[in-house]
Every structure is written in C-alpha cells, then in structure tokens.
Motif scaffolding. Structure first.
Motif, mmCIF file in Angstrom:
data_model
loop_
_atom_site.group_PDB
_atom_site.id
_atom_site.type_symbol
_atom_site.label_atom_id
_atom_site.label_comp_id
_atom_site.label_asym_id
_atom_site.label_seq_id
_atom_site.Cartn_x
_atom_site.Cartn_y
_atom_site.Cartn_z
ATOM 1 N N LEU A 1 -52.750 -85.608 -46.669
ATOM 2 C CA LEU A 1 -53.138 -85.245 -45.281
ATOM 3 C C LEU A 1 -54.012 -84.356 -44.859
ATOM 4 C CD1 LEU A 1 -51.249 -85.491 -42.644
ATOM 5 C CD2 LEU A 1 -49.952 -83.443 -43.558
ATOM 6 N N ALA A 2 -54.845 -84.638 -44.159
ATOM 7 C CA ALA A 2 -56.225 -83.816 -43.667
ATOM 8 C C ALA A 2 -55.811 -83.059 -42.446
ATOM 9 C CB ALA A 2 -57.273 -84.863 -43.521
ATOM 10 N N PRO A 3 -56.851 -81.778 -42.346
ATOM 11 C CA PRO A 3 -56.503 -80.853 -41.224
ATOM 12 C C PRO A 3 -56.983 -81.790 -39.784
ATOM 13 C CG PRO A 3 -57.918 -79.958 -42.965
ATOM 14 C CD PRO A 3 -57.703 -81.359 -43.307
ATOM 15 N N GLY A 4 -56.091 -81.246 -38.976
ATOM 16 C CA GLY A 4 -56.130 -81.927 -37.631
ATOM 17 C C GLY A 4 -55.563 -83.083 -37.106
ATOM 18 N N GLU A 5 -54.926 -83.983 -38.326
ATOM 19 C CA GLU A 5 -54.309 -85.104 -38.130
ATOM 20 C C GLU A 5 -53.106 -84.912 -37.356
ATOM 21 O OE1 GLU A 5 -56.051 -87.951 -41.804
ATOM 22 O OE2 GLU A 5 -54.143 -86.711 -42.073
ATOM 23 N N PRO A 6 -52.789 -85.634 -36.193
ATOM 24 C CA PRO A 6 -51.590 -85.543 -35.615
ATOM 25 C C PRO A 6 -50.631 -86.853 -36.297
ATOM 26 C CG PRO A 6 -53.092 -86.937 -34.356
ATOM 27 C CD PRO A 6 -53.843 -86.417 -35.478
ATOM 28 N N VAL A 7 -49.360 -86.135 -36.574
ATOM 29 C CA VAL A 7 -48.246 -86.772 -37.423
ATOM 30 C C VAL A 7 -47.160 -86.801 -36.272
ATOM 31 C CG1 VAL A 7 -46.904 -86.682 -39.287
ATOM 32 C CG2 VAL A 7 -49.003 -85.715 -39.548
ATOM 33 N N LEU A 8 -46.505 -88.095 -36.183
ATOM 34 C CA LEU A 8 -45.167 -88.285 -35.558
ATOM 35 C C LEU A 8 -44.267 -88.458 -36.556
ATOM 36 C CD1 LEU A 8 -44.074 -88.945 -32.804
ATOM 37 C CD2 LEU A 8 -44.489 -91.361 -33.113
ATOM 38 N N LEU A 9 -43.148 -87.684 -36.257
ATOM 39 C CA LEU A 9 -42.080 -87.632 -37.154
ATOM 40 C C LEU A 9 -40.826 -88.180 -36.280
ATOM 41 C CD1 LEU A 9 -43.524 -85.485 -38.838
ATOM 42 C CD2 LEU A 9 -41.274 -84.348 -38.934
ATOM 43 N N VAL A 10 -40.059 -89.158 -37.100
ATOM 44 C CA VAL A 10 -38.714 -89.844 -36.174
ATOM 45 C C VAL A 10 -37.528 -89.531 -37.050
ATOM 46 C CG1 VAL A 10 -37.724 -91.932 -35.952
ATOM 47 C CG2 VAL A 10 -40.221 -91.827 -35.833
ATOM 48 N N THR A 11 -36.532 -88.903 -36.150
ATOM 49 C CA THR A 11 -35.225 -88.466 -36.915
ATOM 50 C C THR A 11 -34.132 -88.873 -35.764
ATOM 51 O OG1 THR A 11 -34.162 -86.581 -37.779
ATOM 52 C CG2 THR A 11 -35.649 -86.101 -36.012
ATOM 53 N N VAL B 1 -41.752 -93.550 -44.911
ATOM 54 C CA VAL B 1 -40.459 -93.582 -44.867
ATOM 55 C C VAL B 1 -39.972 -92.674 -46.029
ATOM 56 C CG1 VAL B 1 -38.405 -94.901 -44.669
ATOM 57 C CG2 VAL B 1 -40.524 -95.875 -43.855
ATOM 58 N N LEU B 2 -39.252 -91.582 -45.715
ATOM 59 C CA LEU B 2 -39.113 -90.368 -46.794
ATOM 60 C C LEU B 2 -37.709 -90.620 -46.779
ATOM 61 C CD1 LEU B 2 -41.519 -87.759 -45.578
ATOM 62 C CD2 LEU B 2 -41.844 -89.872 -46.895
ATOM 63 N N GLY B 3 -37.311 -90.315 -48.219
ATOM 64 C CA GLY B 3 -35.907 -90.068 -48.709
ATOM 65 C C GLY B 3 -35.767 -89.554 -49.895
ATOM 66 N N SER B 4 -34.343 -89.613 -50.482
ATOM 67 C CA SER B 4 -34.244 -89.252 -51.918
ATOM 68 C C SER B 4 -33.416 -90.009 -52.644
ATOM 69 C CB SER B 4 -33.539 -87.818 -51.677
ATOM 70 O OG SER B 4 -32.246 -87.875 -51.454
ATOM 71 N N TYR B 5 -32.832 -89.741 -53.930
ATOM 72 C CA TYR B 5 -31.875 -90.702 -54.768
ATOM 73 C C TYR B 5 -30.485 -89.977 -54.480
ATOM 74 C CZ TYR B 5 -35.899 -92.493 -57.172
ATOM 75 O OH TYR B 5 -37.052 -93.308 -57.533
ATOM 76 N N ARG B 6 -30.230 -89.563 -53.226
ATOM 77 C CA ARG B 6 -28.758 -89.107 -53.034
ATOM 78 C C ARG B 6 -27.945 -90.587 -52.714
ATOM 79 N NH1 ARG B 6 -25.706 -89.904 -48.760
ATOM 80 N NH2 ARG B 6 -27.278 -90.852 -47.307
ATOM 81 N N PRO B 7 -26.826 -90.162 -53.715
ATOM 82 C CA PRO B 7 -25.972 -91.320 -53.658
ATOM 83 C C PRO B 7 -25.393 -91.600 -52.593
ATOM 84 C CG PRO B 7 -25.592 -90.040 -55.633
ATOM 85 C CD PRO B 7 -26.527 -89.262 -54.565
ATOM 86 N N VAL C 1 -40.779 -91.515 -40.978
ATOM 87 C CA VAL C 1 -39.698 -91.575 -40.710
ATOM 88 C C VAL C 1 -38.668 -90.776 -41.743
ATOM 89 C CG1 VAL C 1 -37.613 -93.398 -40.573
ATOM 90 C CG2 VAL C 1 -40.053 -93.902 -39.960
ATOM 91 N N LEU C 2 -37.866 -89.934 -41.285
ATOM 92 C CA LEU C 2 -36.939 -88.843 -42.312
ATOM 93 C C LEU C 2 -35.806 -89.864 -42.418
ATOM 94 C CD1 LEU C 2 -37.639 -85.421 -40.658
ATOM 95 C CD2 LEU C 2 -38.869 -86.770 -42.399
ATOM 96 N N GLY C 3 -35.349 -89.640 -43.901
ATOM 97 C CA GLY C 3 -34.230 -90.445 -44.182
ATOM 98 C C GLY C 3 -33.079 -89.723 -43.790
ATOM 99 N N GLY C 4 -31.548 -90.105 -44.128
ATOM 100 C CA GLY C 4 -30.544 -89.541 -43.741
ATOM 101 C C GLY C 4 -29.239 -90.285 -44.227
ATOM 102 N N LEU C 5 -28.131 -90.256 -43.375
ATOM 103 C CA LEU C 5 -27.081 -91.227 -43.931
ATOM 104 C C LEU C 5 -27.505 -92.707 -43.813
ATOM 105 C CD1 LEU C 5 -24.069 -89.105 -42.192
ATOM 106 C CD2 LEU C 5 -24.899 -89.300 -44.692
ATOM 107 N N ALA C 6 -26.826 -93.507 -44.041
ATOM 108 C CA ALA C 6 -27.077 -95.120 -44.158
ATOM 109 C C ALA C 6 -27.493 -95.598 -42.644
ATOM 110 C CB ALA C 6 -26.049 -95.807 -44.923
ATOM 111 N N HIS C 7 -26.430 -95.185 -41.957
ATOM 112 C CA HIS C 7 -26.776 -95.979 -40.625
ATOM 113 C C HIS C 7 -27.787 -95.254 -39.999
ATOM 114 C CE1 HIS C 7 -25.331 -92.212 -38.588
ATOM 115 N NE2 HIS C 7 -24.458 -92.122 -39.484
ATOM 116 N N ALA C 8 -28.297 -93.872 -40.236
ATOM 117 C CA ALA C 8 -29.248 -93.507 -39.642
ATOM 118 C C ALA C 8 -30.528 -94.088 -40.262
ATOM 119 C CB ALA C 8 -29.335 -91.805 -39.746
ATOM 120 N N CYS C 9 -30.681 -94.374 -41.356
ATOM 121 C CA CYS C 9 -31.755 -94.562 -42.082
ATOM 122 C C CYS C 9 -32.042 -96.233 -41.355
ATOM 123 C CB CYS C 9 -31.641 -95.187 -43.677
ATOM 124 S SG CYS C 9 -31.325 -93.613 -44.634
#
Length: 384
Positions: free
Chosen positions: A285-295, A184-190, A154-162
């Motif tokens: 993360l290993a070769p050949g592994e399928p990864v699903l991203l959500v944005t 669930v990936l984010g940063s320390y963005r205020p 899960v990719l982070g973003g603005l608060a409502h998107a998170c």
C-alpha cells in the motif's frame, strides 16, 4: 443501573474544555459549541484528505474523533442511561466513555457477537437508541465518496455477511473503478453450527471457516474456479497460519482472498486490524492511495476507525468505508439478521473503543501520520 433506564437526570454533566484544533489531545467541545446537525444528517466520521501534510492529517483525524464523540446523540444516550459526561481533554473523555460503555453497553462479555445477550429496554429508550445509531452512521448505508479507488477491501464476518459483502463488492465494481486489487479479508475462525445450518439451508457450501466462506463467495460471485496465485503457511494452528489466493476474473481487477495470522496468537484469533495490516504489507500500500472498505452499516464507524489506525496512519492512505445497501436485491438468498437496540449499543461501544485506540496511536506517534512519498510505506514482518 437497571436496563430499563429512567429519564435523563437533568444536565449531562460538567462541560469539558474548549477544543484545541492543533493537538491530538483535542478536547471534546461543550454542548453549545456547535450547531446541532440538520434533521436526518449523519455525524461525520474522522477522515483524512488527499495530499495533507503530516501534522494536518493527525489534527484532522483528532478533530473528527472529537466531533463524533462529542455529538448530541451520543451525549443524550449517555444521559439516558444515567451517565454524566466525562470532564477533561479528548483522551480523558474517551477513557470515561470506554469505562461507561463497558458497564452499560457491553452485552458480549468477551463472547462472539452472535452470543451477546439482548438487554430489556423500554420502548422509549429503544427508540432513542435506534435514532442515535442512525445519526451516528450505524443504520443507513452511504454511497462511495469517489468513483475511482486504488483498492477495494471487503471485510469478513459471519457467513451470511461474507456472502453479502462479496456480492456488494461485485455490484460496486460496475460504478467504481479500482486500479489495484479487490482484497477479501478474513481469518481461520471456525464457522458456528448456526452459520453452517444457515449456509446449508440456502443451498450454499462455505467450508468450515470464515475464509472458506469468503473464498466460496468469490468463486461463485466472480465466476472463477482456480486461483492464479496460491500462497500461505500452515503453521499447525489457525492463530499462526495464513493464506493468500489471487483470482483473475475476466473484466475486473484481481481478487485476493487473504487470511491473516493473529498478532497475539497465544490469546486470540486474528481480528480486523490484523487482517488489514497483513493485507497492506502484501499489497505494498502506497501513500495517498484511496482505499474503499466494504462492511455492514452497523460496523462502519468502528471498522472505519480501525482502518484509519492500521492503514491511514502508518501508510498515509485515504480511507472510505461503506456498508452494504440492504435495498439491493439479495443474491445470497439468506435471511437478514435482526438488528436490535442491544446490537446497536454494542457497536456504538465498539466505535468508542476504536476511536480511543486511534487517538492513542496519534498521541503516541504523531510524526508517523501521513508518510511521505519519499519514505514510502513500512513493510510488516509477516510480508515476505
């Protein structure tokens, strides 16, 4: 060039060379080289296939870039804004479109997305922008391509998107099997004042940063309170600091909330590519592994290509990126942001830039694409 563009000035410009399907320098096909996409069809994004050989994977991605970049909707949009199509191989076309979109479609000028200005477009142009965005994959959410993935990210973003993206990840887990972890990936963005007010109005507390909001969303959505693993580094500055919290909800895979440090801490905060690289090292993360991203649907093309560059190329994994389906009941109770023509043009530019960076990576190190099972994934220096 005025923001209310005139009708297209005749041809789109000189045709470029025919494609060479065997090289990352593949040229974009001329307009008559392929049949137009069926009505309502979405132009495919670059992708990889499981089990592909090293050279095949690089060629497949390069051909996918050429197909999306050379598609009719993008060509017609460039013409609508008074541009002539760049002549040359794929690298030259990408550079030309990057420069063109900087002049005509960059409304952020280095600012955060909510601070971007909205261009004054006439109704015909605005309708064409929306139609192009839809065909290029920025409007309609698509379902996952598989029913089983190694990881769900899960990719982070603005608060409502998170909040929405974490809730959508929980929804996906009802129909998609995940054998590894939910990341669930984010940063320390205020958080901005607008974000804080939006959360308060909805009766939600998201803390002070993006990763605080993601952590609160995970605890609320998955019914957890205390992480089983809590690690990190407080370096005294958010651009240098990182954190990793892993929760173990009943009946679901482990859920890791991770904030990455910036790869250029003297210049900027961590961005999407930083968080993806940082997570890949932690998850091994290993070769050949399928990864699903959500944005969000509007960010699918650019964030998908970022993931190909930061995950598929160095690790040899398979990437599928989906946007949150707005038709599902909104459990967050937050207002849906308005997606304007200016927003779509800005993210079409983001996709062009992401594809240019991906193509540069392929051209610079084609032999690193699709790491074999014998060599395994590379570890990042930030991973302990």
């Amino acid at each position: 060039m005025p923001e209310r563009p005139a009708p297209p000035p005749g041809p789109l410009g000189p045709a470029v060379a025919p494609p060479n399907p065997t090289s990352p320098g593949t040229a974009v096909a001329p307009p008559n080289a392929t049949s137009p996409a069926p009505a309502g069809a979405i132009v495919p994004l670059p992708h990889t296939a499981p089990g592909s050989a090293t050279g095949t994977t690089g060629t497949m991605i390069a051909d996918g870039i050429a197909g999306w970049i050379g598609s009719a909707p993008l060509r017609e949009l460039v013409a609508r804004f008074g541009g002539r199509w760049p002549a040359g191989d794929l690298a030259t076309v990408l550079a030309g479109l990057d420069e063109f979109s900087a002049r005509h479609w960059d409304f952020r000028a280095g600012r955060e997305r909510p601070e971007a200005r909205e261009p004054d477009l006439d109704p015909v142009t605005a309708a064409q922008v929306h139609a192009a965005a839809s065909t290029l994959g920025l409007v309609r959410p698509q379902p996952p391509a598989r029913t089983r993935y190694a990881h769900l990210v899960v990719l982070g973003g603005l608060a409502h998107a998170c909040l929405r993206r974490v809730a959508y990840a929980a929804h996906l887990l009802r129909t998609v099997e995940v054998t590894g972890e939910v990341a669930v990936l984010g940063s320390y963005r205020p958080l901005s004042e607008v974000e804080l007010r939006t959360l308060a109005a909805a009766g939600l507390s998201g803390g002070e940063t993006e990763v605080d909001t993601l952590d609160a969303a995970v605890r609320s959505t998955f019914g957890v309170t205390v992480p089983e693993d809590d690690d990190g580094l407080d370096a005294g500055h958010p651009h240098h600091s990182w954190s990793s919290r892993t929760y173990r909800p009943d009946g679901t895979p482990p859920v890791r909330v991770l904030a990455a440090p910036s790869s250029e801490p003297e210049r900027r905060r961590a961005h999407t590519a930083d968080t993806q690289r940082f997570w890949a090292g932690h998850a091994q993360l290993a070769p050949g592994e399928p990864v699903l991203l959500v944005t969000a649907p509007i960010y699918v093309p650019f964030q998908h290509c970022d993931a190909l560059r930061t995950l598929a190329v160095p690790y040899g994994c398979e990437i599928n990126t989906v946007g949150v389906d707005p038709a599902l009941p909104d459990v967050t109770r937050l207002p849906e942001p308005t997606l304007t023509p200016g927003r779509y043009l800005q993210e079409i530019r983001s996709a062009i830039r992401s594809m240019r960076a991906l193509h540069t990576t392929l051209a610079a190190a084609p032999s690193t694409v699709a790491i074999t099972a014998e060599t395994g994934p590379r570890r990042h220096g930030t991973d302990r």
